[in-house]
Write an enzyme that holds these catalytic residues in place. Structure first.
Site, PDB file in Angstrom:
ATOM      1  N   ARG A 241       0.802  -1.211   0.000  1.00  0.00           N
ATOM      2  CA  ARG A 241       0.000   0.000   0.000  1.00  0.00           C
ATOM      3  C   ARG A 241       0.843   1.272   0.000  1.00  0.00           C
ATOM      4  NH1 ARG A 241      -4.598  -1.825   1.147  1.00  0.00           N
ATOM      5  NH2 ARG A 241      -3.341  -3.418   2.116  1.00  0.00           N
ATOM      6  N   THR A 242       1.775   1.340   0.946  1.00  0.00           N
ATOM      7  CA  THR A 242       2.554   2.571   1.080  1.00  0.00           C
ATOM      8  C   THR A 242       3.350   2.838  -0.188  1.00  0.00           C
ATOM      9  OG1 THR A 242       2.717   2.203   3.453  1.00  0.00           O
ATOM     10  CG2 THR A 242       4.267   3.762   2.499  1.00  0.00           C
TER      11      THR A 242
ATOM     12  N   LYS B  72      24.214  -7.965  -1.641  1.00  0.00           N
ATOM     13  CA  LYS B  72      25.648  -8.258  -1.687  1.00  0.00           C
ATOM     14  C   LYS B  72      26.402  -7.596  -0.543  1.00  0.00           C
ATOM     15  CE  LYS B  72      25.556  -8.530  -6.730  1.00  0.00           C
ATOM     16  NZ  LYS B  72      25.195  -7.425  -7.636  1.00  0.00           N
TER      17      LYS B  72
ATOM     18  N   ARG C  11      11.804   2.648   3.096  1.00  0.00           N
ATOM     19  CA  ARG C  11      11.208   1.782   4.136  1.00  0.00           C
ATOM     20  C   ARG C  11      12.300   0.822   4.561  1.00  0.00           C
ATOM     21  NH1 ARG C  11       5.923  -1.245   5.423  1.00  0.00           N
ATOM     22  NH2 ARG C  11       5.224   0.890   5.095  1.00  0.00           N
TER      23      ARG C  11
ATOM     24  N   HIS D 141       6.112   5.838  11.210  1.00  0.00           N
ATOM     25  CA  HIS D 141       5.476   5.796   9.895  1.00  0.00           C
ATOM     26  C   HIS D 141       4.709   7.114   9.754  1.00  0.00           C
ATOM     27  CE1 HIS D 141       3.959   4.408   6.237  1.00  0.00           C
ATOM     28  NE2 HIS D 141       3.444   3.246   6.579  1.00  0.00           N
TER      29      HIS D 141
END
Ligand SMILES: Nc1ncnc2c1ncn2[C@@H]1O[C@H](COP(=O)(O)OP(=O)(O)OP(=O)(O)O)[C@@H](O)[C@H]1O
Ligand SMILES: [Mg+2]
Ligand SMILES: [Zn+2]
Lengths: 151, 303
Positions: B54-55, B83, B104, B132
């Site tokens: 969603r975000t 890596k 995020r 958030h």
């Protein structure tokens, strides 16, 4: 006082007095003094004290510690007194108090704090949010740390 | 003032900032299904080290509706991160390629570190367990749209208030308004002291409850988050309480007619699907408003 002075007088430097008994080594560790710097350091542990019952003393020859430098030791020795010695005399005396910011040196206790992520170029920092008893927050994750948590 | 600003923590935004954002978002609603060519030539980098649907989508759609472009990755597989590249190095690269970065990450403080490294503005799309901020802005925007105001609302937060990253940011942002907050959860799933002390110091009125029935009649807003079974020390305890934190039609019988139920989504079973058909259910509307809200946010930062 003569009874107290087990080690010889220093001409110039800093005496950290009224350290809770047994904490002198912790004080040196917090100050980042390992002994390899070459400065002369005398430790006195578990001596009688009017105020504390028993106390430790640390004497550092040739280095005048600044309040910013020494405030950090309130983490392990909140009762400590800093004495600046010049020409064998105490010329300045102050109590330690918790610093407003602590940078580097200590690790955040939160394992998922970005300051604990491997190899990230970030220096831990903590802000004082309460003076009595001292309470800090991690500048990155916001977690509370008491002074003892930082060690 | 939003211009060129990082969005790291809900604590950084004042009431005036939020009101400016809401007014702009309301304007953007007209364009949420079309296109407003105001950010042509601008590129948003989306760095989602952790999955989110969603975000991420609402940020991408918002940027595209504004006429900008989007590059980026989600999940670390197949990227240089896998890596062993540091977050700081990844961000430096994205910074060189783009005008704004949305991140995020699993680690608390990752967005702050990214903002320190990047010259472009960094927007926190959720880092660690507590932040958030754009979700909190969206949550309050939904209330503002539904009631025409935020002041005076009685807002209940229900569920696991300790581990839900949206709850902490929502409380921090609500501290800008004159609202009353009811924290409804098992005792050990209350928000952490760090959050409570902060919002109290800002004058937010709070009370703690373990029982919804006790307060349901007072609420204008009920904000629901999930309680995960794994959070319970005693599984029997979970079985005992799970029903009391689940929103179902009978729980809403004593609610105000105007009560709205919000949820950051995705929901699992904490809201009974039968609630969807009632006028209380606003969580899908809330999710839809995510696009205009994020359009407003990006626009204010980049224009
Ligand atoms: N020249 C010196 N070299 C080494 N140690 C010293 C010197 N001068 C003083 N000290 C020590 O520094 C500390 C403080 O000295 P001071 O003369 O101020 O003692 P005090 O009056 O007991 O102080 P307080 O009230 O802080 O206990 C004592 O532990 C003392 O032994
Ligand atoms: Mg003395
Ligand atoms: Zn931390």
């Amino acid at each position: 006082m003569s009874r107290e002075l087990i080690v010889s007088k220093i001409e110039h430097g800093t005496v950290i007095d009224h350290i809770p008994a047994g904490r002198a080594l912790a004080v040196l560790r917090v100050l980042g003094i390992t002994g390899r710097e070459g400065v002369r350091v005398a430790l006195v542990m578990n001596v009688e004290s009017g105020k504390l019952g028993k106390k430790d003393i640390v004497k550092i020859e040739g280095r005048e510690l600044t309040p910013e430098e020494v405030n950090i030791i309130s983490a392990v020795a909140p009762t400590a007194t800093i004495n600046i010695v010049r020409s064998f005399e105490v010329v300045k005396k102050f109590k330690v108090s918790p610093p407003e910011v602590v940078r580097g040196r200590f690790k955040c206790k939160n394992p998922t704090c970005v300051t604990n992520a491997p190899r990230e170029p970030v220096e831990p920092a903590f802000y004082l949010v309460r003076k009595e008893p001292p309470l800090f927050v991690c500048a990155y994750c916001g977690r509370y740390h008491e002074l003892g948590d930082l060690l | 003032m939003w211009r060129s600003r990082d969005v790291i923590s809900a604590r950084d935004f004042t009431r005036a900032d939020l009101e400016e954002l809401f007014e702009t978002a309301k304007y953007m609603e007209k364009y949420a299904k079309s296109r407003l060519d105001v950010l042509r030539g601008k590129i948003m980098a989306v760095a989602f080290f952790e999955p989110s649907t969603r975000t991420r989508l609402s940020f991408e759609v918002a940027m595209k509706r504004l006429g900008g472009d989007v590059v980026g990755f989600w999940g670390a597989e197949g990227t240089s991160v896998e890596k062993g590249e540091t977050l700081a190095d990844t961000i430096k690269m994205l910074d060189a390629y783009s005008n704004i970065i949305v991140i995020r990450h699993r680690y608390e403080g990752a967005a702050k570190l990214a903002a320190e490294v990047a010259e472009s503005p960094v927007v926190n799309g959720g880092d660690g367990a507590f932040n958030h901020p754009t979700q909190a802005m969206l949550d309050i925007y939904t209330m503002w749209r539904e009631f025409g105001r935020v002041d005076g609302l009685n807002i209940g937060l229900l569920g696991d208030l300790r581990h839900a990253r949206t709850v902490n940011s929502l409380l921090e942002a609500l501290a800008n308004f004159n609202v009353r907050v009811y924290l409804i959860s098992p005792e050990y799933l209350r928000p952490r002291a760090e959050t409570i002390d902060y919002v109290r110091s800002r004058g937010l009125k709070l009370s703690f409850h373990t029982n919804v029935e006790e307060v349901i009649g007072e609420l204008d807003v009920m904000y629901v988050v999930r309680i995960q079974k794994e959070r319970f020390i005693d599984p029997l305890e979970y079985e005992k309480v799970k029903g009391s934190y689940r929103v179902a039609p009978d729980m809403l019988r004593n609610a105000k007619k105007s009560l709205i139920v919000l949820h950051p989504l995705p929901r699992v079973d904490e809201i009974d699907p039968r609630v969807d058909a009632t006028p209380h259910a606003k969580y899908f509307k809330q999710a839809a408003l995510g696009v205009p809200l994020r359009m407003a946010l990006i626009y204010l930062i980049l224009s």
